[in-house]
Structures are given as C-alpha cells and as structure tokens.
Design a protein around this motif. Sequence first.
Motif, PDB file in Angstrom:
ATOM      1  N   GLY A  65      31.864  15.015  65.353  1.00  0.00           N
ATOM      2  CA  GLY A  65      31.747  15.445  66.743  1.00  0.00           C
ATOM      3  C   GLY A  65      32.228  16.856  66.981  1.00  0.00           C
ATOM      4  N   GLN A  66      32.839  17.486  65.979  1.00  0.00           N
ATOM      5  CA  GLN A  66      33.369  18.832  66.136  1.00  0.00           C
ATOM      6  C   GLN A  66      32.640  19.858  65.281  1.00  0.00           C
ATOM      7  N   ARG A  67      31.486  19.496  64.756  1.00  0.00           N
ATOM      8  CA  ARG A  67      30.793  20.422  63.880  1.00  0.00           C
ATOM      9  C   ARG A  67      29.307  20.458  64.224  1.00  0.00           C
ATOM     10  N   LEU A  68      28.671  21.506  63.763  1.00  0.00           N
ATOM     11  CA  LEU A  68      27.222  21.660  63.848  1.00  0.00           C
ATOM     12  C   LEU A  68      26.639  21.431  62.460  1.00  0.00           C
ATOM     13  N   THR A  69      25.631  20.576  62.375  1.00  0.00           N
ATOM     14  CA  THR A  69      24.888  20.402  61.129  1.00  0.00           C
ATOM     15  C   THR A  69      23.532  21.083  61.272  1.00  0.00           C
ATOM     16  N   VAL A  70      23.228  21.999  60.368  1.00  0.00           N
ATOM     17  CA  VAL A  70      21.935  22.677  60.339  1.00  0.00           C
ATOM     18  C   VAL A  70      21.158  22.133  59.149  1.00  0.00           C
ATOM     19  N   LEU A  71      20.066  21.437  59.432  1.00  0.00           N
ATOM     20  CA  LEU A  71      19.193  20.894  58.390  1.00  0.00           C
ATOM     21  C   LEU A  71      17.964  21.777  58.267  1.00  0.00           C
ATOM     22  N   TYR A  72      17.474  21.956  57.038  1.00  0.00           N
ATOM     23  CA  TYR A  72      16.232  22.710  56.896  1.00  0.00           C
ATOM     24  C   TYR A  72      15.319  22.065  55.858  1.00  0.00           C
ATOM     25  N   GLY A  73      14.034  22.170  56.114  1.00  0.00           N
ATOM     26  CA  GLY A  73      12.989  21.788  55.172  1.00  0.00           C
ATOM     27  C   GLY A  73      12.079  22.978  54.988  1.00  0.00           C
ATOM     28  N   SER A  74      11.924  23.451  53.753  1.00  0.00           N
ATOM     29  CA  SER A  74      11.250  24.729  53.524  1.00  0.00           C
ATOM     30  C   SER A  74      10.356  24.641  52.301  1.00  0.00           C
ATOM     31  N   GLN A  75       9.146  25.150  52.419  1.00  0.00           N
ATOM     32  CA  GLN A  75       8.220  25.166  51.289  1.00  0.00           C
ATOM     33  C   GLN A  75       8.217  26.518  50.585  1.00  0.00           C
ATOM     34  N   THR A  76       8.241  27.594  51.366  1.00  0.00           N
ATOM     35  CA  THR A  76       8.133  28.930  50.771  1.00  0.00           C
ATOM     36  C   THR A  76       9.373  29.777  50.992  1.00  0.00           C
ATOM     37  N   GLY A  77      10.403  29.236  51.631  1.00  0.00           N
ATOM     38  CA  GLY A  77      11.648  29.969  51.804  1.00  0.00           C
ATOM     39  C   GLY A  77      11.895  30.483  53.203  1.00  0.00           C
ATOM     40  N   ASN A  78      10.875  30.539  54.053  1.00  0.00           N
ATOM     41  CA  ASN A  78      11.067  31.087  55.394  1.00  0.00           C
ATOM     42  C   ASN A  78      11.987  30.212  56.246  1.00  0.00           C
ATOM     43  N   ALA A  79      11.779  28.896  56.214  1.00  0.00           N
ATOM     44  CA  ALA A  79      12.632  28.004  57.003  1.00  0.00           C
ATOM     45  C   ALA A  79      14.067  28.038  56.482  1.00  0.00           C
ATOM     46  N   ARG A  80      14.212  28.134  55.174  1.00  0.00           N
ATOM     47  CA  ARG A  80      15.558  28.231  54.618  1.00  0.00           C
ATOM     48  C   ARG A  80      16.262  29.482  55.128  1.00  0.00           C
ATOM     49  N   ARG A  81      15.561  30.607  55.130  1.00  0.00           N
ATOM     50  CA  ARG A  81      16.186  31.852  55.585  1.00  0.00           C
ATOM     51  C   ARG A  81      16.580  31.764  57.058  1.00  0.00           C
TER      52      ARG A  81
END
Length: 616
Positions: A65-81
Amino acid sequence: MSAASPALPPSPLNEDRKVLLARLVDGLDAPSLWWLSGYTAGLAQDHGAPQLAVLPGGAPAAAPGQRLTVLYGSQTGNARREAEKLAQAAEAAGLAVRLVRTDAYPTRELAGERLLYLVISTQGEGDPPDDAIGFTEFLLGKRAPKLPELKFAVLGLGDTSYADFCGIARKLDTRLAELGAQRLADPAFADLDIDTVAAPWREQVLAQARELLKAAPAAPATHLATVTPLRPASAAWSHERPFPAEVLANQRISGREFRGTGFRQYRDDGKDVRHLELSLEGSGLAYEPGDALGIRHRNPPALVEAVLQATRLDGNAPVTLGEETLSLHEWLATRRELTRLSRPFLAAHAERSGAASLARLLDPTQPAGLAALLADHQLVDVLRRWPADWDHQALVAALRPQAQRLYSIASSRKRVGEEAHLTVDVLRYQAHGHDHAGAASAFLAALDEGAQLPVYIEPNERFRVPADASRDIIMVGPGTGVAPFRGFVQERAETGAGGRNWLFFGAQHFNTGFLYQVEWQEALQRKELHRLDLAFSRDQADKVYVQHRLRERGAEVYDWLQGGAHLYVCGAIAMGKDVHAALLEIVAAHNGGDRDAAAEYLTTLQTEGRYARDVY
C-alpha cells in the motif's frame, strides 16, 4: 541507481547455497543480472514479515500500500524504455517503486497491489507482446482476483498502421476496471511519436502517485521497495544517438534458378536477401545472440520524389516544425514515415480530398475495409488514388515520424569479434500500376562497402541461449527468421555448449531460398548443428511449411521438450501463430488429447523462459 557496489553485510547463505548462487550467476550478462535481482526481491515479499526485511542502511521494506508497481510488456523495447522513465521519475520524487517485466511478475501478488501502472505495447493485430502473454492470459482468465482496492493507469504503445491500434492495452484497461479496480487516468495510446502522448500521461500519473503515497516514508537508494533496479547506464550510443558503423560486406545470399546447361540461363525469382557485415570497432557496443540491431535509414530517393510529384509540392521549400527547419525533401527523406499509413493521416487526407469512398473506409463500424487499405497501400498510393490539396507545412505535420527499424543480429561476438551481421529481405513488388520497395530494406541493399550506417543495440532479454549450456535447443526460423539462430549456433559452438541444436528452416525454393546453406552443412559436419529439417513450400505440388515438419517430427519434438529443451521461434507473426497451433497439436497428441492441458503446458514453457518467440 549507482553503478558502485555497496558493502554487503555477512551473507545468510550456507556454503552449499553460495556455490549454487555462484553457478547461477556465472556468465550472466548485465540485463540478466538486473532481472534476477528484481525476481528474487519479488520472492522475498512473499516470505512473511516484509517490514523486517532490510538491506544495508536499515530501511524497512515498503508494504504494497506504500509503493508504486510499474509493470511493462515490450516487444521491441519502446514500452520498456517508457516504463523505465516512469520508474526513474517516481524514484527521483522519493517514492517507493519497483519496475517489473510482466513475465517476471508473480501474479499471486496482484490481489495485494494498491497502485499499479501498466505500460504495454501491442503486437500485430491486438495481441500482447511475448513477455506479457502469461500475464494477459491470467488477467483475462477465471483465476484473476477481484481488485476493489487497486488503483491503476495504463499506457499503450502501438502503431496506427494496424486497424486494432493498441488493442491489448485497451483490453487490459477494460479488464482491470471490470475486476473492480479504480482507473486513475484515462488510458493513453501512443503511436510512433511516443513522447507526445507518453510525456503528459507520465506527468499526470506521477502527480497522482505522489498524492497517494505522500504519507509513505521516503525511500533511500537501498530501499527494498526499489530493489528491482532500473537499467544500468548504457553505452554512449543509443537509439537517440546511434553509432556510425562501417559496412564491411553487403552480399546477396538468395540464389538464382538455373534454367539450362547449354545456355547458362538463370531465372531471377525476384527474391533479394542480403547478408550485411558491420564494424562496431571502437563503439563499446556489446550484444548477445538474440538481440536486435536498430538502424536509421534514409527513405529511397525514388519514393521521396514520388510523394513530391503526387502532392505537387516543392521539395526545396523550407519547412519549420518545432525548432527544426529543413527542406521538404529532407523532412521526407529522413524524418517522416513514407511507407506505413496511419488512421490520423488518412482522416486528415479524407477531409482535404473530400473523397467519400476514403471516408467510408474509416468508419469504425467497418474495420475490415481499413485493415485491407492499411495492408495494401503505401502513402504514395493514397496520394495518387485520392488527390488532395496539401501545403508543405501541413503535410509534414500530418505524417508520422520515421520509425527506426530493428533487425535480428545474425552473429555471435565470440566468433566475429567487433562486428554485427544482419540478414535482410529486400522488399520489392508491383502494386496499383507502380513499383514499390521497402524503405529500410531498399536503403540497406543500396549501401556500398565503406559506407556508414547509424546503428544501436536493442536487447531482447527473453530471446537468449539457455544459461545451462547442457540444455538442448529447438529453433524454428523460416526465411530471414533464421538470422538469430545463426548467432545461437555460433555462440554455442564457441562456448563448447554440450546441448544439442536442432534447426527447422523453410523457404519457397531450395535453389533460391536456402539461406546460409553451406554454413549449415559445415555446422552439421562439425557437430555444431545436430539436426536440420527443411521445408521448401513451392518445390512440390503440395505446399510444405515448417509447421508441417514439426508435426512430422512431433514425437521427437515432445521428447526433447520433456527432456528440458528450450524452443525458439523467429519470423512473421502469421508463421508464429501456425507454429504455435502445430505445437498445441503435438503436445495434445502426447498427453491424451487434452488441448486445454496442452495450452497450459506451452504457457508454462513460456513463463519458464523455455519457449521464446521473436515474431514481427
């Protein structure tokens, strides 16, 4: 975030586990080590009393409850960046944040999350990227939990040259809301000009995260909640600042059909596949087999001229956009996308041309017509078919920014040194009464030895040879999809890997399409390649593809998988789907005919990293 290693307290591991840990990390590259640190941190969260788990400095771990979780799904790297930018900004604001790739995220934790930001790209027509397949199936399935206490936001990355633009992001945003989660911001959907959408979305959701987590204690750099590290500082060269690589070789490797001894006649079947060798000497760039090389290209002069003729505009006219002033010709040659269409441009063109037939194709209730147009027309075809009155400034503003292209690297540094090799299928065809070419592939085909090509490395962390060199591997790569497997076989040979290598390769014709034929034959003789199955679809009455060869060898394929083999598929999206269907049949045939169990089996392989795809 510092590259320096902090002094560690005494290890809680016994000597046996220290030995196992040393074996685990031996030979892992930096991205793999970063990923492993986040994975083990996630496991630590499930072992009770997380508030007692500390790292050097004595800071307690942040509760969900005190943190932010950032999830990503990326095929070519753009979403990861984009996910990394968001996580870095949150960390700089003093928030407790963890950054996790979707296939490394323990789905059992979802019910306990309180603040989740999802950044995900769309693959093909509305499909998830490969690293998000398992998470997507879980979230859309019956096992997904109710999420009344979760607050979330979604950023989708896509390509408006596809009819189902950001389809998977839309679907997951809707699903999270259906499960009771509260949407903090409207979902944002970015086209190729990612930052125009992603930057304001990032500012909005970051402000909301600050407000929601303002009561949480500030997280020092060694805080457990931030133990999933962001990517380390990369080399000086990147997709924003590519390295000028020298072209060492540019050789056509597709053959010609021999037509007769007497006249030494050949028939060119129109296929032009190139093998390029590029020098990375002095760049400091490093890659692993499975990674891609990003390139910046100039649009072919003939294509630029065709657009200028169709619009009746002056290529020498200066055009200012933002703080940059270039001639219209230079904008079209280096800054704008001239082959891939987008819905926004088509809408603007329909308004300017007044073409009712084009407007009908944009009707959202009739997606089939738009999909056919996007698949069959380049920009110049639309300009010719529906003439419109464009001015210089408006045309540049309406066209999408040029997309950099990614090509699978077809070599191992352990064999070729400071070089990177590419396998490029040069696209040329006739349509609508005119010659057409692929912008990037035609540019690459025209490069002379000694020319310079701007390049950067795009890591593909999910497409790697097994860390356990004793594992067998099965590679399915028809056409230029074979490129990364050339690097795989080189890497395994140079490192003395004990596992067997099995390649399935396909093309239309043996004589013209058997890429790297001599190399594969030599690899078989040297026992660097242990099995080779071929499918040449047009050399007999019935078309035979790699998926047919897989079915024919189904029992052996299943035995290899049961024995721990890793499976890799590279090539066109449609081929990837056909191969997946064949694998489902193979597994079902050997598990009693249960297709649901077969699907779960393949999903498990993907989750374990033993079934990886690089499809495009």
